[in-house]
Design an enzyme around this catalytic site. Sequence first.
Site, PDB file in Angstrom:
ATOM      1  N   SER A 115      -2.166 -10.213  -3.114  1.00  0.00           N
ATOM      2  CA  SER A 115      -0.738 -10.049  -3.417  1.00  0.00           C
ATOM      3  C   SER A 115       0.090 -11.243  -2.956  1.00  0.00           C
ATOM      4  CB  SER A 115      -0.187  -8.800  -2.703  1.00  0.00           C
ATOM      5  OG  SER A 115      -0.934  -7.675  -3.039  1.00  0.00           O
ATOM      6  N   VAL A 128       1.267   3.547   2.386  1.00  0.00           N
ATOM      7  CA  VAL A 128       2.112   3.700   3.578  1.00  0.00           C
ATOM      8  C   VAL A 128       3.178   2.599   3.611  1.00  0.00           C
ATOM      9  CG1 VAL A 128       2.124   3.776   6.111  1.00  0.00           C
ATOM     10  CG2 VAL A 128       0.250   4.838   4.851  1.00  0.00           C
ATOM     11  N   HIS A 135       0.168  17.832   5.112  1.00  0.00           N
ATOM     12  CA  HIS A 135      -1.037  18.344   5.766  1.00  0.00           C
ATOM     13  C   HIS A 135      -0.699  19.685   6.424  1.00  0.00           C
ATOM     14  CE1 HIS A 135      -2.874  14.627   4.902  1.00  0.00           C
ATOM     15  NE2 HIS A 135      -3.000  14.093   6.096  1.00  0.00           N
ATOM     16  N   CYS A 154      -2.619  11.143  11.166  1.00  0.00           N
ATOM     17  CA  CYS A 154      -1.697  12.094  10.521  1.00  0.00           C
ATOM     18  C   CYS A 154      -2.122  13.552  10.684  1.00  0.00           C
ATOM     19  CB  CYS A 154      -1.565  11.756   9.046  1.00  0.00           C
ATOM     20  SG  CYS A 154      -3.145  11.464   8.232  1.00  0.00           S
ATOM     21  N   GLY A 190       0.824  -1.219   0.000  1.00  0.00           N
ATOM     22  CA  GLY A 190       0.000   0.000   0.000  1.00  0.00           C
ATOM     23  C   GLY A 190       0.850   1.259   0.000  1.00  0.00           C
TER      24      GLY A 190
HETATM   25  P1  NAP Z   1      -3.573   1.363   0.840  1.00  0.00           P
HETATM   26  O1  NAP Z   1      -2.666   2.082  -0.079  1.00  0.00           O
HETATM   27  O2  NAP Z   1      -4.973   1.077   0.397  1.00  0.00           O
HETATM   28  O3  NAP Z   1      -2.873  -0.055   1.227  1.00  0.00           O
HETATM   29  C1  NAP Z   1      -3.542  -1.021   1.967  1.00  0.00           C
HETATM   30  C2  NAP Z   1      -2.647  -2.218   2.277  1.00  0.00           C
HETATM   31  O4  NAP Z   1      -3.412  -3.156   3.075  1.00  0.00           O
HETATM   32  C3  NAP Z   1      -2.188  -2.984   1.046  1.00  0.00           C
HETATM   33  O5  NAP Z   1      -0.921  -3.551   1.289  1.00  0.00           O
HETATM   34  C4  NAP Z   1      -3.243  -4.095   0.932  1.00  0.00           C
HETATM   35  O6  NAP Z   1      -2.761  -5.247   0.255  1.00  0.00           O
HETATM   36  C5  NAP Z   1      -3.460  -4.422   2.388  1.00  0.00           C
HETATM   37  N1  NAP Z   1      -4.768  -5.043   2.626  1.00  0.00           N
HETATM   38  C6  NAP Z   1      -5.954  -4.659   2.131  1.00  0.00           C
HETATM   39  N2  NAP Z   1      -6.923  -5.505   2.570  1.00  0.00           N
HETATM   40  C7  NAP Z   1      -6.322  -6.430   3.354  1.00  0.00           C
HETATM   41  C8  NAP Z   1      -6.771  -7.572   4.060  1.00  0.00           C
HETATM   42  N3  NAP Z   1      -8.058  -7.920   4.072  1.00  0.00           N
HETATM   43  N4  NAP Z   1      -5.855  -8.291   4.741  1.00  0.00           N
HETATM   44  C9  NAP Z   1      -4.559  -7.942   4.748  1.00  0.00           C
HETATM   45  N5  NAP Z   1      -4.071  -6.883   4.079  1.00  0.00           N
HETATM   46  C10 NAP Z   1      -4.941  -6.133   3.387  1.00  0.00           C
HETATM   47  O7  NAP Z   1      -3.723   2.111   2.236  1.00  0.00           O
HETATM   48  P2  NAP Z   1      -2.667   3.145   2.947  1.00  0.00           P
HETATM   49  O8  NAP Z   1      -2.960   4.530   2.541  1.00  0.00           O
HETATM   50  O9  NAP Z   1      -1.291   2.613   2.777  1.00  0.00           O
HETATM   51  O10 NAP Z   1      -3.116   3.027   4.466  1.00  0.00           O
HETATM   52  C11 NAP Z   1      -2.856   1.877   5.242  1.00  0.00           C
HETATM   53  C12 NAP Z   1      -3.323   2.119   6.661  1.00  0.00           C
HETATM   54  O11 NAP Z   1      -2.564   3.192   7.221  1.00  0.00           O
HETATM   55  C13 NAP Z   1      -4.795   2.537   6.747  1.00  0.00           C
HETATM   56  O12 NAP Z   1      -5.377   1.965   7.895  1.00  0.00           O
HETATM   57  C14 NAP Z   1      -4.732   4.045   6.879  1.00  0.00           C
HETATM   58  O13 NAP Z   1      -5.849   4.540   7.575  1.00  0.00           O
HETATM   59  C15 NAP Z   1      -3.449   4.218   7.693  1.00  0.00           C
HETATM   60  N6  NAP Z   1      -2.809   5.535   7.524  1.00  0.00           N
HETATM   61  C16 NAP Z   1      -2.625   6.082   6.284  1.00  0.00           C
HETATM   62  C17 NAP Z   1      -1.986   7.328   6.183  1.00  0.00           C
HETATM   63  C18 NAP Z   1      -1.709   7.972   4.865  1.00  0.00           C
HETATM   64  O14 NAP Z   1      -1.205   9.121   4.877  1.00  0.00           O
HETATM   65  N7  NAP Z   1      -1.962   7.316   3.723  1.00  0.00           N
HETATM   66  C19 NAP Z   1      -1.576   7.988   7.335  1.00  0.00           C
HETATM   67  C20 NAP Z   1      -1.756   7.387   8.573  1.00  0.00           C
HETATM   68  C21 NAP Z   1      -2.378   6.166   8.642  1.00  0.00           C
HETATM   69  P3  NAP Z   1      -3.064  -5.475  -1.331  1.00  0.00           P
HETATM   70  O15 NAP Z   1      -2.134  -4.574  -2.074  1.00  0.00           O
HETATM   71  O16 NAP Z   1      -2.727  -6.914  -1.511  1.00  0.00           O
HETATM   72  O17 NAP Z   1      -4.486  -5.160  -1.570  1.00  0.00           O
END
Ligand code: NAP
Length: 357
Positions: free
Chosen positions: A40, A15, A250, A157, A13
């Site tokens: 994946s 992050v 942000h 964040c 993902g």
């Molecule tokens: P993202 O790009 O959608 O990535 C999600 C990740 O989770 C991918 O590796 C995905 O794998 C995996 N995943 C999805 N469904 C799953 C399941 N059922 N079981 C196991 N793994 C699964 O999301 P992101 O933006 O990186 O955010 C990830 C987390 O960090 C979220 O909870 C978000 O709220 C938190 N967060 C994000 C930010 C930010 O700035 N983006 C900041 C703080 C916190 P696949 O590729 O195989 O689908």
Amino acid sequence: MKKLKCGILGATGMVGQRFITLLDKHPWFEVTALAASPRSAGRKYSEAVEGRWFSKKEIPANVRNLAVSDVADIGKIKNKVDFVFSAIEASKDEIREFENKYAENDIPVVSNNSAHRWTKDVPMIMPEINPHHLEMINIQRKNHGWKKGFVVVKPNCSLQSYLPAIAPLMKYAPIEMIITTMQAISGAGKTFETFPEIVDNVIPYIGGEEEKSEQEPLKILGSIKNNEFVNYNGIKISAHCNRVAASDGHLAAVSVKFAKKPTKEEILEAWKNYRPEPQQLKLPSAPDPVLIYREEEDRPQTKLDRDAGNGMAITIGRLRECLVLDYRFAALSHNTIRGAAGGAILVAELLHKKGFL
Ligand code: NAP
């Protein structure tokens, strides 16, 4: 020095990819296991992220050919790591279950997810502000009968821009804050390609974000009494959270009222002299200084200042009197570095320095 072996849950993902680039050549940690959804699992990392590798940097050589496991398949990961970072996108119940399972299997978890932020024995850590909350880990282990494993989370964040600016001003007793955030699209896991409706637009709603911005600071500023976290109740926060057309970073516009109103010079002095524990311990990812005050009247700007201190510093500017509360200012942080992967790596460095890993 022998490096600690770490795994990344959610490695494919937005992050997760940040973790991979930030951990490349990290002096203390080495990435040895990757996990994501069953979609994946079983693929080489480079294949699993093909067409969605967001960084301008290449995929590090030591990670490119690692096989991605299913997060649920703990047996495959267990013997390869000393601890894991968690950045999964799934339901809160699923995430709590995954993270508890890892802890139960003697694997400490440093999480980006919100699922465990309000679990009563899980510390929510901003290393500059509440490193002492890590002592809750001993109580958490006792509560669950876990020997080596535990779960620690980092906060949302959105608050990483303004809370570090408020922390050195606590001696002046801030009692009311109004915050308007202008949050980048990577915070929603998006790019301009995958989120075209944000171009030429501002969306005045981010689900759940205002509540997190208002409530999470109270746990972070709170104390531990009788083996439980007690929220700080001396400040009221009102947040307006907006999604804006910026890729990363942000920005927050902040107005604040104090019970003991400082002078403007005292605020600037407190920011300038702020050198909390991560900076004193010289943790590898700790920016020094952590707070940067810009004198120019049009700074901080998202595009110009988000990478300050390798994306780990907070840039502040425009401190001036407020006609309603006492003072107002603008503050900026990089949401996927300080606000996500970098912030979690700093938590892990603190944990290692304090002997928890
Ligand atoms: P993202 O790009 O959608 O990535 C999600 C990740 O989770 C991918 O590796 C995905 O794998 C995996 N995943 C999805 N469904 C799953 C399941 N059922 N079981 C196991 N793994 C699964 O999301 P992101 O933006 O990186 O955010 C990830 C987390 O960090 C979220 O909870 C978000 O709220 C938190 N967060 C994000 C930010 C930010 O700035 N983006 C900041 C703080 C916190 P696949 O590729 O195989 O689908």
